[in-house]
Design an enzyme around this catalytic site. Structure first.
Site: not given
Length: 346
Positions: A149-151, A154, A312
């Site tokens: 996932g994106c969170y 990062c 990001m």
């Protein structure tokens, strides 16, 4: 040439996959899959592709697609990939799933946090968590990739070195995260309308966000002990980008030089992770449109805490770019191929 099929090509992450793969010298896109736009020209859905993509959107028949391509990207909602996955498909083609279907090894955790029954749990053990900087060797041998996932991407990359080095108390980690609206997908939702988002910031999914157990599971593996965090995401009025600020209590006093040496040691050979110089803070504008993650830290000596920062692009390193990075590893290509995207500014 690697033949690629994209299921969910008309979502934000799917379109970003198309944009990146069209610039990849070793790739040919053979299938633009879509649920909502079957038989419509792809360039009619996304006019930025006018005179670039002439193909029409096809359906989401994963079984048929598996016989025509070398790798399938599924940029689809939770539950879709798992509902279709079977050994017959994986025996023919590699699959990179951008949803959460195979990110967590504990099926009970997945079903509890996502509120759906997992349709193919037998593949959970095999699926490799596709965070390239950490699981590179396993990714090279994989048939099925769970694109992070994106969170979590990062957050984990920002915290990882200090967890591995045992420098922070694992029960003290707090992650404050902010994302642009594209992170919610392209579907129509009242909360994402312009008048709802513009000139506003809000926390959401407080204490319940689905990326929480994903971050916890990965940090627990790294720490070799159970990690429980506080994770609070916020929606900010911009198209794309993620900024996380994480806090953790130091186990012992540490100087800037000691911590900087740790980050440099872990990421010196990682092209897509940029550890900034002292005094520089990560900003979403300096990574937009790229596969870079910018990281830095500050030691708050007053309360013996680390303040860790990461930025990001949620659609690139947080989704499509990372998926292409995974593909490159799976097919023995240079990891940066097709991904040397210079950040856009302004």
């Amino acid at each position: 040439m690697i033949k690629v099929g994209i299921i969910g090509s008309t979502g934000y992450a799917g379109q970003e996959l198309v944009r990146i793969l069209l610039q990849h010298k070793d790739v040919s896109i053979a299938w633009y899959g879509s649920k909502s736009y079957i038989d419509k020209k792809y360039s009619e859905v996304f006019q930025n592709m006018f005179q670039i993509v002439e193909e029409r959107c096809l359906d989401e028949n994963m079984e048929e697609l598996a016989s025509q391509v070398d790798v399938i990207f599924t940029a689809t909602p939770q539950g879709f990939c798992a509902s279709l996955m079977k050994e017959e498909i994986l025996s023919k083609v590699k699959v990179i799933d951008l949803s959460a279907d195979y990110r967590m090894k504990d099926i009970k955790t997945y079903e509890e946090w996502y509120g759906i029954k997992h349709s193919s749990p037998k593949f959970l053990k095999e699926a490799v968590y596709g965070l390239c900087e950490i699981n590179r060797e396993d990714i090279k041998k994989a048939r099925l990739i769970a694109n992070p996932g994106c969170y979590p991407t990062c957050s984990i990359l920002t915290i990882y070195p200090l967890i591995k080095e045992g420098l922070i108390e694992v029960d003290s980690i707090i992650i404050d995260a902010k994302s642009g609206v594209s992170g919610a997908g392209r579907g129509t939702k009242v909360g994402n309308l312009y008048c709802e988002v513009n000139e506003n910031m809000k926390a959401y999914g407080v204490g319940t966000h689905r990326h929480t157990p994903e971050i916890e599971e990965q940090l627990s593996l790294m720490a070799s002990e159970n990690v429980t965090i506080n994770f609070t995401p916020h929606l900010v009025p911009m198209n794309r980008g993620i900024l996380i600020t994480a806090y953790g209590k130091l186990k012992k006093q540490a100087s800037y030089e000691v911590v900087k040496e740790i980050y440099d040691r872990y990421y010196a050979k990682e092209y897509f992770v940029r550890v900034l110089e002292k005094g520089m803070t990560p900003e979403t504008r300096w990574v937009e449109g790229s596969n870079f993650v910018d990281i830095n830290f500050v030691i708050d000596h007053r309360n013996n805490r680390m303040v860790l920062m990461g930025a990001m692009d949620n659609l690139v390193k947080g989704a499509a770019g990372q998926a292409v990075q995974n593909m490159n590893l799976m097919f023995g290509l240079p990891e940066q191929e097709g991904l040397k995207l210079v950040p856009m500014f302004p």
